[in-house]
Design an enzyme around this catalytic site. Structure first.
Site, mmCIF file in Angstrom:
data_model
loop_
_atom_site.group_PDB
_atom_site.id
_atom_site.type_symbol
_atom_site.label_atom_id
_atom_site.label_comp_id
_atom_site.label_asym_id
_atom_site.label_seq_id
_atom_site.Cartn_x
_atom_site.Cartn_y
_atom_site.Cartn_z
ATOM 1 N N GLN A 1 45.023 34.653 33.908
ATOM 2 C CA GLN A 1 45.771 34.282 35.110
ATOM 3 C C GLN A 1 47.149 34.946 35.116
ATOM 4 O O GLN A 1 47.839 34.912 36.139
ATOM 5 C CB GLN A 1 45.943 32.765 35.155
ATOM 6 C CG GLN A 1 44.645 31.983 35.262
ATOM 7 C CD GLN A 1 44.860 30.498 35.077
ATOM 8 O OE1 GLN A 1 44.369 29.906 34.119
ATOM 9 N NE2 GLN A 1 45.593 29.866 35.974
ATOM 10 N N ASN A 2 47.541 35.505 33.998
ATOM 11 C CA ASN A 2 48.878 36.078 33.869
ATOM 12 C C ASN A 2 48.980 37.412 34.598
ATOM 13 O O ASN A 2 48.048 38.215 34.582
ATOM 14 C CB ASN A 2 49.229 36.264 32.392
ATOM 15 C CG ASN A 2 49.281 34.937 31.647
ATOM 16 O OD1 ASN A 2 49.415 33.876 32.256
ATOM 17 N ND2 ASN A 2 49.160 34.989 30.342
ATOM 18 N N HIS B 1 44.566 36.829 38.947
ATOM 19 C CA HIS B 1 45.642 36.527 39.891
ATOM 20 C C HIS B 1 46.448 37.771 40.246
ATOM 21 O O HIS B 1 47.549 37.677 40.773
ATOM 22 C CB HIS B 1 46.561 35.442 39.330
ATOM 23 C CG HIS B 1 45.939 34.084 39.322
ATOM 24 N ND1 HIS B 1 46.525 32.980 38.736
ATOM 25 C CD2 HIS B 1 44.769 33.644 39.846
ATOM 26 C CE1 HIS B 1 45.735 31.932 38.877
ATOM 27 N NE2 HIS B 1 44.670 32.308 39.552
ATOM 28 N N CYS C 1 49.521 47.227 51.021
ATOM 29 C CA CYS C 1 50.052 47.032 52.365
ATOM 30 C C CYS C 1 49.934 45.567 52.769
ATOM 31 O O CYS C 1 48.868 44.956 52.631
ATOM 32 C CB CYS C 1 49.297 47.905 53.367
ATOM 33 S SG CYS C 1 49.854 47.696 55.089
ATOM 34 N N CYS D 1 54.759 50.916 53.291
ATOM 35 C CA CYS D 1 53.402 51.402 53.069
ATOM 36 C C CYS D 1 53.335 52.902 53.390
ATOM 37 O O CYS D 1 53.754 53.327 54.476
ATOM 38 C CB CYS D 1 52.416 50.638 53.959
ATOM 39 S SG CYS D 1 50.734 51.313 53.941
ATOM 40 N N CYS E 1 51.042 53.330 56.818
ATOM 41 C CA CYS E 1 51.387 52.813 58.155
ATOM 42 C C CYS E 1 52.854 52.437 58.311
ATOM 43 O O CYS E 1 53.296 52.140 59.424
ATOM 44 C CB CYS E 1 50.503 51.616 58.495
ATOM 45 S SG CYS E 1 50.905 50.108 57.581
ATOM 46 N N GLY F 1 46.431 28.203 26.904
ATOM 47 C CA GLY F 1 47.683 28.241 27.653
ATOM 48 C C GLY F 1 47.560 28.091 29.143
ATOM 49 O O GLY F 1 48.454 28.501 29.879
ATOM 50 N N THR F 2 46.471 27.510 29.628
ATOM 51 C CA THR F 2 46.348 27.242 31.057
ATOM 52 C C THR F 2 45.939 25.802 31.275
ATOM 53 O O THR F 2 45.125 25.261 30.527
ATOM 54 C CB THR F 2 45.334 28.182 31.740
ATOM 55 O OG1 THR F 2 45.179 27.780 33.112
ATOM 56 C CG2 THR F 2 43.986 28.162 31.043
ATOM 57 N N SER F 3 46.495 25.192 32.302
ATOM 58 C CA SER F 3 46.176 23.799 32.624
ATOM 59 C C SER F 3 44.947 23.704 33.516
ATOM 60 O O SER F 3 44.474 22.611 33.811
ATOM 61 C CB SER F 3 47.368 23.135 33.322
ATOM 62 O OG SER F 3 47.638 23.776 34.560
#
Length: 276
Positions: A108-109, A128, A136, A170, A173, A212-214
């Site tokens: 998740q880090n 994540h 963009c 971007c 665009c 280390g994750t809840s």
């Protein structure tokens, strides 16, 4: 730790169930000086001076307050770049070297410390996103770009210069770029956040080590369920009980280890090295 020895022994006796996967969260990087998200000193608890993260950590908020969100993310990127991999990152790299064909990290880090600590990029699945890339904000294409250079700021309230804004345009665009990370009002997908790939990994995992994750978001919980449903073990390595604990309560193949990540990984590495 005798039960850990037995679990690893059982795992490697099975021809098709010997994959070991580590599911990591912010607690693993705490020793590197990066605040956890929901701990007592976590950035998602304190929030900014004016807003809680569940509000400003959204695409909706970004679309109306681009400078504030970029200030926060550029400041945090500077924090990540100054941080160094800790002993847990190094141990995970050492474990990969022992079992390169049967090893994965799902993290998740977004700090990139697994790769900087020595793990192979193709073995690390960042569910994540990360702070190395941008895209963009209007999704004019599926292109992913490297972070523009030399735009880290020293203060969270430092105003962005015209030169910085030019770098945050971007290339296709001209719209404002956005961090390539998952916000609270967005959903997991395969292209950006490897949801299908990681569920396949969990299906074939003999031992899933959660560190280390809840388990406060949906995909990590789904990965734990997937591992258990297909006969794997889940080892919950955290200092306190959490959402993973609740999910796995009374499950025979779910075992809590209430200890630090480096203490657990040291023992894990020693047992694994002895087995190999």
């Amino acid at each position: 730790m005798e039960n850990l020895k037995e679990i690893l022994k059982e795992n490697f006796q099975k021809e098709k169930r010997n994959k070991i996967t580590f599911l990591t969260g912010a607690g693993l990087s705490a020793a590197s000086g990066i605040p956890t998200y929901r701990g007592s000193d976590g950035i998602w608890v304190k929030g900014t001076k004016f807003h809680k993260p569940e509000e400003f950590g959204t695409f909706k908020y970004f679309s109306k307050n681009q400078e504030e969100v970029w200030q926060f993310n550029l400041f945090r990127k500077g924090m990540f770049e100054k941080a160094l991999p800790n002993d847990s990152h190094t141990l995970l790299a050492d474990i990969e070297k022992l079992i390169p064909e049967d090893f994965s990290i799902i993290t998740q880090n977004i700090d990139g410390l697994h790769q900087r600590g020595g793990n192979s990029g193709n073995k690390v699945f960042e569910i994540h996103g990360n702070m190395r890339t941008v895209r963009c904000s209007l999704e004019c294409s599926k292109a992913i770009y490297l972070y523009p250079k030399y735009i880290v700021i020293d203060r969270i309230d430092e105003e962005l210069t015209d030169k910085t804004w030019e770098k945050l345009e971007c290339p296709k665009c001209g719209a404002v770029l956005r961090p390539n990370i998952l916000w609270f009002d967005e959903y997991y997908n395969e292209r950006l956040y490897k949801v299908d790939s990681t569920l396949r990994i969990a299906k074939n995992t003999g031992v899933l080590v959660v560190i280390g994750t809840s388990g406060a978001t949906s995909l990590p919980l789904a990965l734990v369920k997937q591992t258990l449903n297909y006969g794997g073990y889940v080892l919950d390595v955290n200092l306190e009980n959490n959402n993973i604990t609740k999910l796995t309560e009374n499950k025979k193949r779910a075992i809590p280890f209430r200890m630090t990540s480096d203490a657990f990984l040291n023992e894990f590495y020693s047992i694994l090295k002895g087995h190999m």
